[in-house]
Structures are given as structure tokens and as C-alpha cells.
Write a protein that holds these residues in place. Structure first.
Motif: not given
Length: 593
Positions: A110-129
Motif C-alpha cells: 500500500r502506498s498512501d491511498d493506493s494499492l499496488v497489485v501485480a497482474m498478468a493482465n493489467p488491462m482487466d478493468i473488471a478485476a481492477i474495479d
């Protein structure tokens, strides 16, 4: 909150100006992953670059890790080869294990108000939401190879159960990714399908099918649960039920073994699995096989309303070919059929529904003719049993090798005897008849209710009646009825309904039935026996065919000449204690003499 010195902010990669807005292919070329020749060959397969990552990996031009470096530059998203030292335990607590496994992600820090997440598909908008809603933080994705993500999940969550997780249905993403992620999707499915519990469970399902003597194993997707069913002696029997998540992984496992496209879930696919008794075979299957034994399984998938259904047909490669004398043909049918198959210049047809033993009968005929004096060639779909000294050709309609096309080429093989797996259209019928007329013995099958119906079927295909009369030597119709279990056989008194339906005389009998016992799984039956109807095409019948006689007229003439109907043969086998009256009524339609 994570220490900013320990967990540096993963800013966007430093993208050279000449690579901004470039295609993935150009980027991989520029950074030295691809040569110009490799890129040219890859683009010949995928000009739009929509599936370029998968194409490159399939062609062996680049590994996933190298391709992802190029994708990272194209998307402006940081890329990490490994996650060592980057996973903060407190971050793991922000995302439940189920979501991490389902979306194939691993929270890093976690960095301030964000969460850094490792993904094989960083364009998976549904997963990010979904991650944002769960953590109440802004999600900042970084790109990592899928295998690295999955291994990190295993270590971070230390799962107590290896229950497979749901795979997202392909084609239901909420937005279109900038680059194809089919490769990552496929690897995720493979990872889940390779789970040791999934492989063991599939082996157990196949083992149960073999032990039950099933001809087919069905895996069916329901609305809320998956189901396994077994077809034993022509009858469907329920097996176990399967949780949806596990069912998806089992289907993927079958498709991997059958070398099918595991990312294609909408179109039907056909494949083949072979289990052999080697050290590399699966345990429970290996234990069932003796030395030099094998189990062949023909796999067919289809998309239903609630998901993919899989049918596995079990083909016993160790089963020896049965000669005609082993098929339990009646004495007169055996004598006349054996004579007919040795006559040159004619076509012999075997008719009946799917799974009625037509192939077994045809192979029995071929085994009688298979000697050093004859060249025998077959066209089959598929080749189910391999026969020594016979050339067997498998049709492939997708490449143009149909029955009709193959039949034309067969003549260049200089055959004496030709087997065509099935006559499906007028083109195949006409060519088969021409082959018979020109000096060859031809065998084939048709789907008709009885022997006489084969003549009408050919006529409805618009084959000229005079050609049918000239070429047709005889027709064998058959059905398979269940055999009464010898362990629990008992006498049966016919009911009034059975007497009426089967035209039994008052004092007919004795007849038999199975009471049900552990040996037959309380069904009363073990195995099946064929009942036959042999129609030799006599001179009077040939004349009637040319004149356009009706099916009823042809049947009446055949019976007058002594043809034994399916019902007649079935009743003989019932009197011999091989099958029951109830089974005859289930399988054979009423055929009045």
C-alpha cells in the motif's frame, strides 16, 4: 503503511520517444526481442497483431517474459520479473484469497491511498474495479508473468485446500484490452487444470466408467451444478455431481489431455485421449491395465446453455476383433450373410441407429475376408480399431477428405474390398454403387429402421432404382438389446400387454428376466447381444425395386421369401434366455409379420 524506501513507487517505464504509440511488434523488434524475419513471419499469421503474444510464443520466437517487457512499454505499465521482497503481509490482508485466485492477482504493498497489485493482465478493468471496491483504495497495477503471480498466491495465502477457482467465461470482459491476453487466459486455465486434485478426480471418473463397462462418460454443465453420467449397455446412469468451480477445471483437464483449444468454449471440438500402461500414465488408470494394454477415449465437446458439455466415448483398443461366428447370428443369417460377403461386384449395407453395433458387424465381415489374396481399404470416421494388413483411412472433412472424396482416391489403391464408414449423401452413395458395379466388394452403413428401409433411403437420396437393383447384394439391419445377468436370471411370465405388443401365442415361452444383483448393479443386465434382420436382394426383389415398389410391398415379398425380422430374431434370443421381453419392447419397434 509500507515504508516508501522498502517499497519504491513503481512509476511508469521510461519509454523512448521513438517507441511511443508503436505497435507491439515494432517495440519487440526495437528492443531486440524479435528479428525482422521473425516479425514478418508472425505478422503473416496475425496481421492485426490482435493475438500476437500467443502467436509469438507458439512459433517459439519469444518467451512470455520477453513479450511482456514489450507489452509493458506499449501500455506504459511497470514490469517485474519476480516479486521477491515486494509483497507486504498487510497488503495481502486487504484482498480475500478467493478474489486473488479468481482474478489472478497478488497485492504487493500500500502506498498512501493506493494499492499496488501485480497482474498478468493489467488491462482487466473488471478485476481492477473489484479490487478497488474490496480495498477502498485506488489500484495501481504492475505487470508480472502469470506463473509468478500464481506461485506468489500459493505462498502468500498458504491455502488449506487446493479447490480450483472459477475461470472467468471467455469473451465476457467489460472492456477490450489494448493487447490480446489470450496467452495469459490459457495459462491460467492450464494452471488450474493441472491441480493434482483435479487430475486425480478425472482419473477416478474415467476409472469408474471403465469399471461400470460404460461406452460413454458424459460431463454435463447444469445451472447450479455439474453432473457426471455413464451410458452402460445403452442406458444412462447417474454418477457424481460436481461443484461449478471444480467442473470448469475438470473440463479444461479433459481438453488439455485431448489436445483441444482450452480457450475455445463456444464451438464444438473433437479430440482423442490414449491411456497406456507406462510409468508416465496416471496412477489409477495404470493400475487397471495389464502390460501392453491401452484405453482410447474419443472426446467431443459442445456448448450448452449453462456451459460446456463433454462426452468421452471409451474405445477398448485391447478388444480383439470378433469374427462372424462370434456375433451370435442365427444359423440361417450367418450362412447367408457369409456367402453374400464373398460375392464380387456388389454392395452390402448394415443399418441401424448410432451405437447399434454396425461397425462390429462390418469388422467381423472384413476379418473373414482379410487374407493374403485380397487388398482391403477402409474409409472411417474415425478409425476405431486397427486391423493388421488392412489400409485404414480416416476422413477429415475440414481439409476436404470426405467419404466421397476419399472413395474416389481409394480406387487408385487397387482394392478388392472397400469399406465406407457411412453413406451420408447422394454423392457418396452413387460413387459407392459405381465402385461395386465395376468389380469391387463394398461395405457401408445407413441409418434406417429396418433392412427394407435401406432401399427407400437410397431412393430418397435420388439414387436411380436400376443402379440400386444392380449393385445391392443385401442389407443387414440390427439392434443391441441388453443381455440378462446370468447371476440373477429368473423365469418371467409374459404380461397381457407384452403378449399383445409382441403377438405372442398363449402358451409361448418360457421367457426370462434379471432380478437384479450386485454383479449387475441391480439392473438385471450385463452386456448386450445383437439381434439381426438379413435381407438378401433376390431377383424378384430387384425387379420390384426397378419398378418402384413401396416399402411395404418389398417387406411382404422379403418375408414371403423367408426373411427373419428383427422382432423374430429378438424373440428367439428371449427364448434362449439371452434377453427379456421388456428389453425387446424398449428397443425394437413393432414389426408385424
Amino acid at each position: 503503511m509500507a515504508d516508501s524506501m522498502k517499497f519504491p513507487d513503481p512509476g511508469p517505464p521510461n519509454i523512448p520517444n521513438d517507441l511511443k504509440g508503436a505497435t507491439l511488434g515494432d517495440i519487440l523488434l526495437k528492443i531486440g526481442i524479435l528479428t525482422p524475419d521473425q516479425l514478418k513471419k508472425a505478422l503473416s499469421r496475425d496481421p492485426t497483431q490482435k493475438n500476437l503474444p500467443k502467436v509469438l510464443e507458439t512459433m517459439g520466437f519469444a518467451t512470455e517474459e520477453k513479450i511482456l517487457k514489450g507489452v509493458s512499454i506499449q501500455l506504459g505499465i511497470p514490469y517485474f520479473d519476480n516479486l521477491e521482497g515486494l509483497i507486504e503481509p498487510d497488503a495481502i490482508k486487504l484482498i480475500p484469497e478467493l478474489i486473488a485466485r479468481k482474478d489472478a492477482i497478488i497485492p504487493l504493498f500500500r502506498s498512501d491511498d493506493s494499492l499496488v497489485v501485480a497482474m498478468a493482465n493489467p488491462m482487466d478493468i473488471a478485476a481492477i474495479d473489484e479490487l478497488a471496491m474490496e480495498s477502498h483504495l485506488q489500484i495501481r497495477p504492475v505487470m508480472v508473468p502469470l506463473r509468478t503471480v500464481l506461485e506468489a498466491i500459493q505462498k502468500a495465502y498458504a491455502p488449506q485446500s487446493s479447490k480450483p477457482v472459477p475461470v472467468k467465461p471467455i469473451g465476457q470482459a467489460t472492456s477490450e484490452p489494448v493487447v490480446s491476453i489470450g496467452m495469459a487466459q490459457e495459462q491460467l486455465i492450464r494452471f488450474q487444470a493441472d491441480d493434482v486434485n483435479v487430475t486425480t478426480e478425472l482419473d477416478a471418473i474415467i476409472e469408474e466408467g471403465v469399471l461400470r463397462r460404460a461406452s460413454d462418460i458424459h460431463m454435463e454443465a447444469g445451472e447450479k451444478i455439474g453432473r457426471v453420467r455413464f451410458r452402460v449397455d445403452g442406458i444412462m446412469h447417474d454418477g457424481k455431481t460436481i461443484e461449478p468451480d471444480r467442473y470448469i477445471a475438470l473440463v479444461a483437464r479433459v481438453k488439455i489431455l485431448a489436445e483441444l483449444d482450452i480457450t475455445e468454449t463456444r464451438l464444438p471440438q473433437d479430440g482423442h485421449i490414449r491411456f497406456v500402461n507406462t510409468s508416465g500414465s496416471r496412477g489409477v488408470i495404470r493400475n487397471m491395465l495389464g502390460s501392453d494394454q491401452a484405453i482410447d477415449i474419443r472426446v467431443a465437446t459442445a456448448r450448452g446453455v449453462f456451459g460446456e458439455t463433454v462426452v468421452m466415448r471409451i474405445l477398448d483398443s485391447n478388444k480383439s476383433l470378433r469374427r462372424l461366428k462370434d456375433l451370435e447370428l442365427s444359423e440361417s443369417v450367418l450362412k447367408n450373410f457369409a456367402e453374400a460377403i464373398r460375392r464380387p461386384n456388389n454392395i452390402i449395407l448394415v443399418t441401424g441407429p448410432t451405437g447399434s453395433g454396425k461397425t462390429t458387424t462390418l469388422y467381423g465381415a472384413l476379418s473373414e475376408l482379410n487374407d493374403l489374396t485380397r487388398n482391403i481399404v477402409t474409409l472411417e470416421d474415425p478409425v476405431e480399431y486397427h486391423i493388421d494388413r488392412i489400409t485404414q483411412i480416416e476422413v477429415h472433412p475440414k481439409i476436404g477428405l470426405t467419404f466421397a472424396a476419399g472413395l474416389r482416391s481409394i480406387l487408385r489403391q487397387d482394392p478388392n474390398v472397400v469399406l465406407v464408414g457411412e453413406i451420408r449423401d447422394v454423392e457418396t452413395a452413387e460413387i459407392a454403387i459405381q465402385v461395386a458395379i465395376t468389380g469391387h466388394q463394398v461395405f457401408s452403413t445407413l441409418h434406417t429402421n429396418d433392412a427394407v428401409g435401406a432401399v427407400n433411403r437410397l431412393i430418397t437420396m435420388r439414387v436411380e432404382p436400376f443402379l440400386i437393383a444392380a449393385a445391392l447384394g443385401g442389407v443387414m439391419a440390427q439392434r443391441l438389446v441388453r443381455r440378462i445377468c446370468e447371476k440373477c436370471i429368473q423365469e418371467h411370465v409374459p404380461t397381457e400387454a407384452e403378449k399383445l405388443a409382441l403377438h405372442l401365442e398363449e402358451k409361448s415361452g418360457p421367457f426370462y428376466e434379471g432380478a437384479g444383483c450386485p454383479a449387475c448393479f441391480n439392473t438385471g443386465y450385463i452386456g448386450r447381444v445383437a439381434v439381426h434382420e438379413w435381407l438378401p436382394i433376390s431377383r424378384p426383389l430387384k425387379d420390384m425395386i426397378v419398378k418402384g415398389a413401396s416399402v411395404d410391398e418389398l417387406r411382404d415379398q422379403a418375408i414371403k421369401e423367408g426373411m427373419q425380422t428383427l422382432r423374430d430374431d429378438a424373440l428367439i434370443k428371449a427364448l434362449e434366455g439371452k434377453t427379456s421381453l421388456m428389453e425387446i419392447l424398449r428397443v425394437i419397434q413393432d414389426q408385424s409379420a
